[in-house]
Scaffold this motif. Sequence first.
Motif: not given
Length: 703
Positions: A424-429, A242-244, A289-299, A249-250
Amino acid sequence: MADKLRKTPAPPSAAQKALHKLGLVRDIDLALHLPLRYEDETRITPLRNARDGEVAQIEATVTASEVQLRPRRMLKVVVDDGTGTCELTFFSFYPSHQKTLAVGARLRIRGEVKGGFWGRQMLHPQFRVAGGELPAALTPVYPTTAGLAQPYLRRAVVSALQRADLSETLPPGLEPPVGRFMGKNGVQGAFSLREALTFLHHPAPDVALATLEDHSHPAWQRLKAEELLAQQLSQQQSRRARDRLRAPVLRARHGEAVPLHEQLLAVLPFGLTAAQRRVGEEIAADLGRPVPMHRLLQGDVGSGKTVVSALAACLAMDAGWQCALMAPTEILAGQHFAKMVGWLEPLLAARGRRVAWLAGGQKKKERAAMLALVESGEAALVVGTHAVIQEQVRFKNLALAIVDEQHRFGVAQRLELRRKLEAHGMEPHMLMMSATPIPRTLAMSYYADLDVSVIDELPPGRTPIVTRLIADSRKDEVIARIGAQVAAGRQVYWVCPLIEESEALDLSNATATHQELSEALPGVMVGLLHSRMPAAEKKAVMALFSAGQMGVLVSTTVIEVGVDVPNASLMVIEHAERFGLSQLHQLRGRVGRGAAASACVLLYATNDSGRVGETAKERLRAMQETNDGFEIARRDLEIRGPGEFLGARQSGDALLRFADLATDTHLLEWARATAPLMLDRHPQWAERHVARWLGGRSDYLKA
């Protein structure tokens, strides 16, 4: 001619089909199919030394054998081993059994010895003609299925152990720390994988059985370490892959008067908590960042995850991109849509953009209009159910995908959402949200390729919820309490576990409960909500309840997440002993959202003696003792294990078969530290290790 002579492969036998049903396809699959328990056929016990209630193997001669017809048809056999006699009883038998058990036959017999008034007895023991050497190792008993006999499975495993490639995949210097945990039974040194598997399939008779049963034996430790390492390697590979990849960039574009997220903060009727601000900054840093975010938001329930996700969506929309928010049920998705429209539609309208809605029950014309808005880019934010990821949904430029209650979605669905930017040759966050807090060890294991943000603070003004455990024999008292609550202007949820009667489980159904409460509470509007109702009907029921016109809502667990009615102050959960802890906590979180004192009543069914099972009692007690979602999640993991906790059936996660996250933390930490070293220094070894342990399942860990 040669083609005609070539033999067609024989169709698979019933036993081979049964092997495939158990997932035993490769030699390594059979090698890793470990015994449930063991039988000790390595020694003969004289009858005089056999203890009552003990399983023993004896060698004896048949002295009497007859079929008795009263009180029922049975075969009675008496045997003598020279030190005592024993009566064998068989209620089901065949002529071949009678022949083998004829008077004078010398037999090897294994079963539970019971001492009775008439002397020693065995009921339905195993038997065969005596002779031949005794086995040198314990006899394995494997998990099996219909059509797959133990002798066939044992032969298949022995054969697979000989053929399987069990060469080392752990490079020298990176061995697991299993030697330090062997002190009690005095075994020193470390097993190789081949030695560990050979031992566990055929352990020596002098091994301490307790260490095999509780999986603390060094051979078990070796397997657990390898399994955990395979899982960590797979997830580290996923993170590196994924880092590749590239992602948009938002950041807010220069020249905007006031960024959208600042406009939203200015119009919100409440301020953010410190935890919400901290988590918002973590997400904003990822999106920049130009790398896809892969984040879990816990609450925890009610901690304010939705507003954090709205602020993240603002960053995407400010940068000129689209955002999608997907929820597992139409009710929850509808709640999100209503909130997003209320907060964002006025702000987006000034920019000529809007919020779109996509769900399964939409009329064709409305759906076509929404699809056009999404494709043109006029819909800056798209909210909906799994309808959002269907093939005909074409985003102009999707940059951020938010998935609520992500564990309720299948892996394929999450992967589909990530493919929406391929053109677009990309992946969404990706921002995944969960109100089921995940204990640290579980997050370390199953979410190793995710960054985790935690909202560990509830907004001010949440009313504490009092939890009461009440036996269902006192249901009338609970109904009387409901009447008083409704008379005082409050509203009540009543949750049932099933929609209609099940022969397997004696549970109340929602329809019958709805009728019962309607009769018991004359003058009160009692509504019914369940997953099989048409979408329009569900919507109408929820509208009446949200508006305060309906006093009591009888529902299945469809209201588990997302329903927000501040005036509801009492939650009754029927057959609470049937629910998981995290699910009970989710349901409880539907009340306590207003100023009134709130309560949750857990109605539990008891057995004939007036008691409830130990596991159920443990769950219910935990609910009474704490309102802390993280503490409840920790206890839920202890009680149910990771498979059930994560909803493995729908998530598709390649769950752990051998390691136990409650007891094997030291091995998990070793695996987490070893995986990156192995990928850097020994990439080919790493590939072989993942292929051996996960096969094609590694993709599931990447969604």
